[in-house]
Design a protein around this motif. Structure first.
Motif, PDB file in Angstrom:
ATOM      1  N   ARG A   1       0.830  -1.219   0.000  1.00  0.00           N
ATOM      2  CA  ARG A   1       0.000   0.000   0.000  1.00  0.00           C
ATOM      3  C   ARG A   1       0.854   1.254   0.000  1.00  0.00           C
ATOM      4  NH1 ARG A   1      -5.691  -0.413  -0.299  1.00  0.00           N
ATOM      5  NH2 ARG A   1      -5.411   1.806  -0.194  1.00  0.00           N
ATOM      6  N   PHE A   2       0.389   2.237  -0.753  1.00  0.00           N
ATOM      7  CA  PHE A   2       0.977   3.573  -0.787  1.00  0.00           C
ATOM      8  C   PHE A   2      -0.145   4.594  -0.804  1.00  0.00           C
ATOM      9  CE2 PHE A   2       4.347   0.887  -2.258  1.00  0.00           C
ATOM     10  CZ  PHE A   2       5.485   1.465  -1.736  1.00  0.00           C
ATOM     11  N   GLY A   3       0.163   5.821  -0.457  1.00  0.00           N
ATOM     12  CA  GLY A   3      -0.836   6.881  -0.387  1.00  0.00           C
ATOM     13  C   GLY A   3      -0.997   7.648  -1.689  1.00  0.00           C
ATOM     14  N   ASP A   4      -1.393   8.900  -1.553  1.00  0.00           N
ATOM     15  CA  ASP A   4      -1.615   9.792  -2.692  1.00  0.00           C
ATOM     16  C   ASP A   4      -0.304  10.435  -3.142  1.00  0.00           C
ATOM     17  OD1 ASP A   4      -4.355   9.325  -2.420  1.00  0.00           O
ATOM     18  OD2 ASP A   4      -4.694  11.153  -1.245  1.00  0.00           O
ATOM     19  N   HIS A   5      -0.283  10.846  -4.392  1.00  0.00           N
ATOM     20  CA  HIS A   5       0.793  11.657  -4.977  1.00  0.00           C
ATOM     21  C   HIS A   5       2.183  11.027  -4.849  1.00  0.00           C
ATOM     22  CE1 HIS A   5      -2.369  14.578  -5.295  1.00  0.00           C
ATOM     23  NE2 HIS A   5      -2.537  14.560  -3.985  1.00  0.00           N
ATOM     24  N   VAL A   6       2.272   9.740  -5.099  1.00  0.00           N
ATOM     25  CA  VAL A   6       3.573   9.066  -5.110  1.00  0.00           C
ATOM     26  C   VAL A   6       4.233   9.428  -6.434  1.00  0.00           C
ATOM     27  CG1 VAL A   6       4.773   6.846  -5.115  1.00  0.00           C
ATOM     28  CG2 VAL A   6       2.769   7.194  -3.643  1.00  0.00           C
ATOM     29  N   ASP A   7       5.304  10.209  -6.360  1.00  0.00           N
ATOM     30  CA  ASP A   7       5.932  10.665  -7.606  1.00  0.00           C
ATOM     31  C   ASP A   7       7.023   9.713  -8.066  1.00  0.00           C
ATOM     32  OD1 ASP A   7       8.502  11.486  -6.521  1.00  0.00           O
ATOM     33  OD2 ASP A   7       7.551  13.317  -5.804  1.00  0.00           O
ATOM     34  N   THR A   8       7.464   9.921  -9.292  1.00  0.00           N
ATOM     35  CA  THR A   8       8.434   9.001  -9.891  1.00  0.00           C
ATOM     36  C   THR A   8       9.770   9.036  -9.156  1.00  0.00           C
ATOM     37  OG1 THR A   8       8.968  10.676 -11.553  1.00  0.00           O
ATOM     38  CG2 THR A   8       7.377   8.972 -12.178  1.00  0.00           C
TER      39      THR A   8
ATOM     40  N   ASP B   1       3.731  -9.511  -6.946  1.00  0.00           N
ATOM     41  CA  ASP B   1       3.141  -8.574  -5.987  1.00  0.00           C
ATOM     42  C   ASP B   1       2.438  -7.426  -6.723  1.00  0.00           C
ATOM     43  OD1 ASP B   1       4.040 -10.102  -3.895  1.00  0.00           O
ATOM     44  OD2 ASP B   1       5.569  -8.696  -3.224  1.00  0.00           O
ATOM     45  N   ILE B   2       1.538  -6.776  -6.003  1.00  0.00           N
ATOM     46  CA  ILE B   2       0.709  -5.712  -6.569  1.00  0.00           C
ATOM     47  C   ILE B   2       0.813  -4.478  -5.694  1.00  0.00           C
ATOM     48  CG2 ILE B   2      -1.678  -5.028  -7.072  1.00  0.00           C
ATOM     49  CD1 ILE B   2      -2.247  -8.016  -7.660  1.00  0.00           C
ATOM     50  N   ILE B   3       0.984  -3.334  -6.327  1.00  0.00           N
ATOM     51  CA  ILE B   3       0.982  -2.065  -5.597  1.00  0.00           C
ATOM     52  C   ILE B   3      -0.423  -1.489  -5.665  1.00  0.00           C
ATOM     53  CG2 ILE B   3       1.784   0.333  -5.655  1.00  0.00           C
ATOM     54  CD1 ILE B   3       4.514  -0.772  -6.466  1.00  0.00           C
ATOM     55  N   VAL B   4      -0.936  -1.052  -4.509  1.00  0.00           N
ATOM     56  CA  VAL B   4      -2.226  -0.367  -4.432  1.00  0.00           C
ATOM     57  C   VAL B   4      -1.961   1.001  -3.825  1.00  0.00           C
ATOM     58  CG1 VAL B   4      -4.522  -0.371  -3.399  1.00  0.00           C
ATOM     59  CG2 VAL B   4      -3.526  -2.522  -4.197  1.00  0.00           C
ATOM     60  N   ALA B   5      -2.433   2.040  -4.500  1.00  0.00           N
ATOM     61  CA  ALA B   5      -2.145   3.406  -4.062  1.00  0.00           C
ATOM     62  C   ALA B   5      -3.379   4.286  -4.179  1.00  0.00           C
ATOM     63  CB  ALA B   5      -0.997   3.976  -4.899  1.00  0.00           C
ATOM     64  N   GLY B   6      -3.195   5.513  -3.740  1.00  0.00           N
ATOM     65  CA  GLY B   6      -4.262   6.500  -3.794  1.00  0.00           C
ATOM     66  C   GLY B   6      -4.277   7.252  -5.111  1.00  0.00           C
ATOM     67  N   LYS B   7      -4.465   8.560  -5.006  1.00  0.00           N
ATOM     68  CA  LYS B   7      -4.606   9.413  -6.188  1.00  0.00           C
ATOM     69  C   LYS B   7      -3.256   9.841  -6.748  1.00  0.00           C
ATOM     70  CE  LYS B   7      -8.766  11.228  -4.141  1.00  0.00           C
ATOM     71  NZ  LYS B   7      -9.186  12.202  -3.164  1.00  0.00           N
ATOM     72  N   ASN B   8      -3.233  10.028  -8.064  1.00  0.00           N
ATOM     73  CA  ASN B   8      -2.115  10.660  -8.765  1.00  0.00           C
ATOM     74  C   ASN B   8      -0.811   9.872  -8.652  1.00  0.00           C
ATOM     75  OD1 ASN B   8      -1.191  12.742 -10.426  1.00  0.00           O
ATOM     76  ND2 ASN B   8      -0.547  13.992  -8.696  1.00  0.00           N
ATOM     77  N   PHE B   9      -0.889   8.555  -8.706  1.00  0.00           N
ATOM     78  CA  PHE B   9       0.312   7.721  -8.634  1.00  0.00           C
ATOM     79  C   PHE B   9       1.165   7.951  -9.874  1.00  0.00           C
ATOM     80  CE2 PHE B   9       2.895   3.919  -9.065  1.00  0.00           C
ATOM     81  CZ  PHE B   9       3.299   3.685  -7.748  1.00  0.00           C
ATOM     82  N   GLY B  10       2.470   8.094  -9.672  1.00  0.00           N
ATOM     83  CA  GLY B  10       3.398   8.264 -10.792  1.00  0.00           C
ATOM     84  C   GLY B  10       3.524   9.682 -11.296  1.00  0.00           C
ATOM     85  N   CYS B  11       3.111  10.652 -10.475  1.00  0.00           N
ATOM     86  CA  CYS B  11       3.255  12.049 -10.897  1.00  0.00           C
ATOM     87  C   CYS B  11       4.743  12.408 -10.923  1.00  0.00           C
ATOM     88  CB  CYS B  11       2.478  12.976  -9.972  1.00  0.00           C
ATOM     89  SG  CYS B  11       2.917  12.852  -8.213  1.00  0.00           S
TER      90      CYS B  11
END
Length: 158
Positions: free
Chosen positions: A9-16, A53-63
């Motif tokens: 799990r990860f949150g919002d706005h995880v940037d590159t 494995d699978i990553i699950v995140a919030g909004k704007n992943f990969g910004c």
């Protein structure tokens, strides 16, 4: 396509730069980018992530930047799919281009849980809850099944 895997799990706005720090791109050997995923925000995770494995995140992943290295590093680490509430458009496209399934959906399953994703049916389930998302258009399904855009071109299929 059907994918079953353990969740990170990860949150919002995880940037590159959080996915793969820019300073790791100065090497001439880019075949071990997976060694550096999330090293500044979750040290040690690169040795814990396993194939499938699978990553699950919030909004704007990969910004952030438009580098293809971030989704490539996730694939090298064994990540089979990324599910997020929303993606930065260029990250989404870079992922599809290299054959990494990315799905926009809000999933409530906790880290360490397991989900099964059916890209054909637009369903994610964790055995208790079911989450729906729009399935891929046929051309995106084909790109992913071929291993990305360049692999599809090399295969010579329409």
């Amino acid at each position: 396509m059907r994918i079953t895997g353990r969740i990170w799990r990860f949150g919002d706005h995880v940037d590159t730069d959080q996915i793969l720090p820019a300073e790791r791109l100065v090497s001439e050997n880019l075949t071990h980018l997976n060694d550096f995923i999330f090293e500044k925000v979750r040290p040690g995770i690169s040795s814990e992530v396993k194939k499938g494995d699978i990553i699950v995140a919030g909004k704007n992943f990969g910004c952030g930047s438009s580098r293809e290295h971030a989704p490539r590093a996730l694939m090298q680490a064994g990540v089979a799919c990324v599910i997020a509430e929303s993606f930065a458009r260029i990250f989404f496209r870079n992922s599809i281009n290299i054959g990494l399934p990315v799905i926009e959906c809000r999933v409530g399953t906790k880290e360490g849980g397991t989900v099964t994703v059916s890209t054909d049916d637009g369903i994610i389930t964790d055995g208790i809850d079911t989450f729906n998302f729009p399935g891929y258009p046929e051309f995106i399904s084909e790109l992913i099944s071929k291993g990305g855009l360049m692999a599809k071109i090399r295969s010579g299929t329409e």
